[in-house]
Scaffold this motif. Structure first.
Motif, mmCIF file in Angstrom:
data_model
loop_
_atom_site.group_PDB
_atom_site.id
_atom_site.type_symbol
_atom_site.label_atom_id
_atom_site.label_comp_id
_atom_site.label_asym_id
_atom_site.label_seq_id
_atom_site.Cartn_x
_atom_site.Cartn_y
_atom_site.Cartn_z
ATOM 1 N N LEU A 96 9.214 -3.107 -11.203
ATOM 2 C CA LEU A 96 8.758 -1.941 -11.062
ATOM 3 C C LEU A 96 7.593 -1.482 -11.872
ATOM 4 C CD1 LEU A 96 12.232 -0.131 -10.105
ATOM 5 C CD2 LEU A 96 10.227 -0.502 -8.569
ATOM 6 N N LEU A 97 7.696 -1.957 -13.245
ATOM 7 C CA LEU A 97 6.812 -1.431 -14.139
ATOM 8 C C LEU A 97 5.364 -2.223 -13.780
ATOM 9 C CD1 LEU A 97 8.928 -1.310 -17.407
ATOM 10 C CD2 LEU A 97 8.056 0.471 -16.345
ATOM 11 N N SER A 98 5.811 -3.263 -13.505
ATOM 12 C CA SER A 98 4.430 -4.431 -13.517
ATOM 13 C C SER A 98 3.699 -3.623 -12.228
ATOM 14 C CB SER A 98 4.831 -5.776 -13.135
ATOM 15 O OG SER A 98 5.344 -6.295 -14.173
ATOM 16 N N PHE A 99 4.432 -3.170 -10.988
ATOM 17 C CA PHE A 99 3.861 -2.932 -9.931
ATOM 18 C C PHE A 99 3.029 -1.591 -10.035
ATOM 19 C CE2 PHE A 99 3.833 -0.515 -5.813
ATOM 20 C CZ PHE A 99 3.135 -1.356 -5.174
ATOM 21 N N GLY A 100 3.829 -0.650 -10.981
ATOM 22 C CA GLY A 100 3.099 0.349 -11.218
ATOM 23 C C GLY A 100 1.865 0.279 -12.026
ATOM 24 N N VAL A 101 1.586 -0.741 -12.885
ATOM 25 C CA VAL A 101 0.326 -1.068 -13.664
ATOM 26 C C VAL A 101 -0.597 -1.493 -12.534
ATOM 27 C CG1 VAL A 101 -0.358 -2.539 -15.256
ATOM 28 C CG2 VAL A 101 1.500 -1.647 -15.940
ATOM 29 N N ILE A 102 -0.158 -2.600 -11.752
ATOM 30 C CA ILE A 102 -1.025 -2.890 -10.795
ATOM 31 C C ILE A 102 -1.701 -1.769 -9.768
ATOM 32 C CG2 ILE A 102 -1.378 -4.106 -8.570
ATOM 33 C CD1 ILE A 102 0.820 -6.088 -9.857
ATOM 34 N N VAL A 103 -0.712 -0.913 -9.270
ATOM 35 C CA VAL A 103 -1.224 0.382 -8.573
ATOM 36 C C VAL A 103 -2.134 1.356 -9.404
ATOM 37 C CG1 VAL A 103 -0.418 2.392 -7.209
ATOM 38 C CG2 VAL A 103 0.508 -0.027 -7.064
ATOM 39 N N SER A 104 -1.615 1.606 -10.494
ATOM 40 C CA SER A 104 -2.479 2.627 -11.474
ATOM 41 C C SER A 104 -3.860 2.227 -11.728
ATOM 42 C CB SER A 104 -1.488 2.783 -12.911
ATOM 43 O OG SER A 104 -1.832 1.863 -13.439
ATOM 44 N N PHE A 105 -4.066 0.957 -11.904
ATOM 45 C CA PHE A 105 -5.466 0.351 -12.326
ATOM 46 C C PHE A 105 -6.614 0.665 -10.973
ATOM 47 C CE2 PHE A 105 -3.711 -1.968 -15.880
ATOM 48 C CZ PHE A 105 -4.455 -1.506 -16.757
ATOM 49 N N ASP A 106 -5.833 0.812 -9.825
ATOM 50 C CA ASP A 106 -6.923 1.084 -8.620
ATOM 51 C C ASP A 106 -7.565 -0.053 -8.277
ATOM 52 O OD1 ASP A 106 -7.482 2.788 -6.476
ATOM 53 O OD2 ASP A 106 -8.893 3.667 -7.469
ATOM 54 N N TRP A 107 -7.014 -1.020 -8.171
ATOM 55 C CA TRP A 107 -7.873 -2.342 -7.708
ATOM 56 C C TRP A 107 -8.018 -2.524 -6.432
ATOM 57 C CZ3 TRP A 107 -4.515 -5.938 -11.500
ATOM 58 C CH2 TRP A 107 -4.850 -5.641 -12.809
ATOM 59 N N ASP A 108 -8.448 -1.766 -5.772
ATOM 60 C CA ASP A 108 -8.510 -2.220 -4.232
ATOM 61 C C ASP A 108 -7.815 -3.460 -3.681
ATOM 62 O OD1 ASP A 108 -10.326 -0.017 -4.230
ATOM 63 O OD2 ASP A 108 -12.079 -1.503 -4.270
ATOM 64 N N LEU A 109 -6.645 -3.522 -4.243
ATOM 65 C CA LEU A 109 -5.889 -4.653 -3.819
ATOM 66 C C LEU A 109 -4.869 -4.358 -2.446
ATOM 67 C CD1 LEU A 109 -3.951 -6.281 -6.712
ATOM 68 C CD2 LEU A 109 -5.775 -7.281 -5.454
ATOM 69 N N PHE A 110 -4.736 -2.930 -2.678
ATOM 70 C CA PHE A 110 -3.886 -2.140 -1.698
ATOM 71 C C PHE A 110 -4.353 -1.138 -0.966
ATOM 72 C CE2 PHE A 110 -0.937 -4.323 -4.642
ATOM 73 C CZ PHE A 110 -0.577 -5.275 -3.761
ATOM 74 N N SER A 111 -5.710 -1.032 -0.869
ATOM 75 C CA SER A 111 -6.578 0.325 -0.522
ATOM 76 C C SER A 111 -6.220 0.736 0.789
ATOM 77 C CB SER A 111 -8.022 0.071 -0.863
ATOM 78 O OG SER A 111 -8.239 -0.950 -0.009
ATOM 79 N N ASP A 112 -6.082 -0.129 1.899
ATOM 80 C CA ASP A 112 -5.819 0.570 3.097
ATOM 81 C C ASP A 112 -4.346 0.537 3.706
ATOM 82 O OD1 ASP A 112 -8.394 0.379 3.363
ATOM 83 O OD2 ASP A 112 -8.693 -1.692 4.477
ATOM 84 N N VAL A 113 -3.395 0.244 2.482
ATOM 85 C CA VAL A 113 -2.197 0.053 3.121
ATOM 86 C C VAL A 113 -1.320 1.502 2.328
ATOM 87 C CG1 VAL A 113 0.062 -1.035 2.643
ATOM 88 C CG2 VAL A 113 -1.996 -2.463 2.531
ATOM 89 N N ASN A 114 -0.508 1.942 3.022
ATOM 90 C CA ASN A 114 0.223 3.035 2.531
ATOM 91 C C ASN A 114 0.866 2.850 1.258
ATOM 92 O OD1 ASN A 114 1.856 5.180 2.398
ATOM 93 N ND2 ASN A 114 2.417 5.565 4.512
ATOM 94 N N ILE A 115 0.626 3.770 0.382
ATOM 95 C CA ILE A 115 1.125 3.414 -0.922
ATOM 96 C C ILE A 115 2.739 3.808 -0.850
ATOM 97 C CG2 ILE A 115 1.044 5.444 -1.921
ATOM 98 C CD1 ILE A 115 0.250 2.444 -3.821
ATOM 99 N N ASP A 116 3.270 4.501 -0.009
ATOM 100 C CA ASP A 116 4.706 4.752 -0.116
ATOM 101 C C ASP A 116 5.171 3.673 0.685
ATOM 102 O OD1 ASP A 116 4.258 7.442 -0.934
ATOM 103 O OD2 ASP A 116 3.968 8.126 0.965
ATOM 104 N N LEU A 117 4.920 3.069 1.529
ATOM 105 C CA LEU A 117 5.229 1.621 2.005
ATOM 106 C C LEU A 117 5.419 0.483 1.051
ATOM 107 C CD1 LEU A 117 6.148 0.169 4.604
ATOM 108 C CD2 LEU A 117 3.618 -0.379 5.096
#
Length: 167
Positions: free
Chosen positions: A103-124
């Motif tokens: 969970l912490l790792s995923f939070g770090v990945i998302v917080s850096f806003d690396w366009d990895l998941f830009s088109d995917v609903n973040i809640d999903l």
């Protein structure tokens, strides 16, 4: 490494174990194919990609944070180097600690806003990460049954994830 069906100590059960394993693989493949068809047909191309990411994200985290412990469990139990009870407790502690780490790792990945998941609903995505502990439990349960050579139960348990995705 030998396939699990070849590790049995009872020669008379070789055909039965092999048949059950084959049946489990066929039924699992049919369930997975059915899931893909349902998602593609009812959700369309864009949503199919979102669902694929949501399903694969916890699996990717289990590969990273599993540390190969499931293989160690199966080996240690099958060679009677540790008690099954110890393996269960250690696995549960590992699941809790690595769930926090995931969970912490995923939070770090998302917080850096690396366009990895830009088109995917973040809640999903966050919802999918919550399935990580369940994936880890399934992997560790499989390793325990594999180590104890309980082929029938193992094959039944291996059918649960594909069946649950259909539901």
């Amino acid at each position: 490494a030998l396939p699990i069906c070849l590790m049995s100590t009872k020669p008379s059960s070789l055909l039965a174990d092999t048949s059950l394993t084959f049946l489990q693989k066929v039924l699992g493949a049919l369930c997975k194919l059915g899931f893909v068809v349902l998602v593609a047909r009812y959700l369309g191309v864009k949503a199919s990609g979102d669902v694929a990411i949501a399903l694969l994200l916890p699996l990717a985290f289990t590969r990273v944070f599993g540390f190969g412990l499931h293989l160690s469990n199966a080996y240690q139990i099958s060679h009677e180097k540790i008690l099954t009870q110890y393996c269960v407790v250690f696995s549960l502690v590992t699941i809790v600690l690595t769930s926090i780490l995931a969970l912490l790792s995923f939070g770090v990945i998302v917080s850096f806003d690396w366009d990895l998941f830009s088109d995917v609903n973040i809640d999903l995505l966050y919802l999918s990460i919550l399935f990580y502990p369940f994936e880890m439990c399934a992997i560790f349960i499989h390793s325990i049954f594999r180590g104890r050579y309980e082929i029938g139960r193992l094959n039944f348990l291996l059918l649960l994830p594909p069946l649950s995705r259909l539901i």
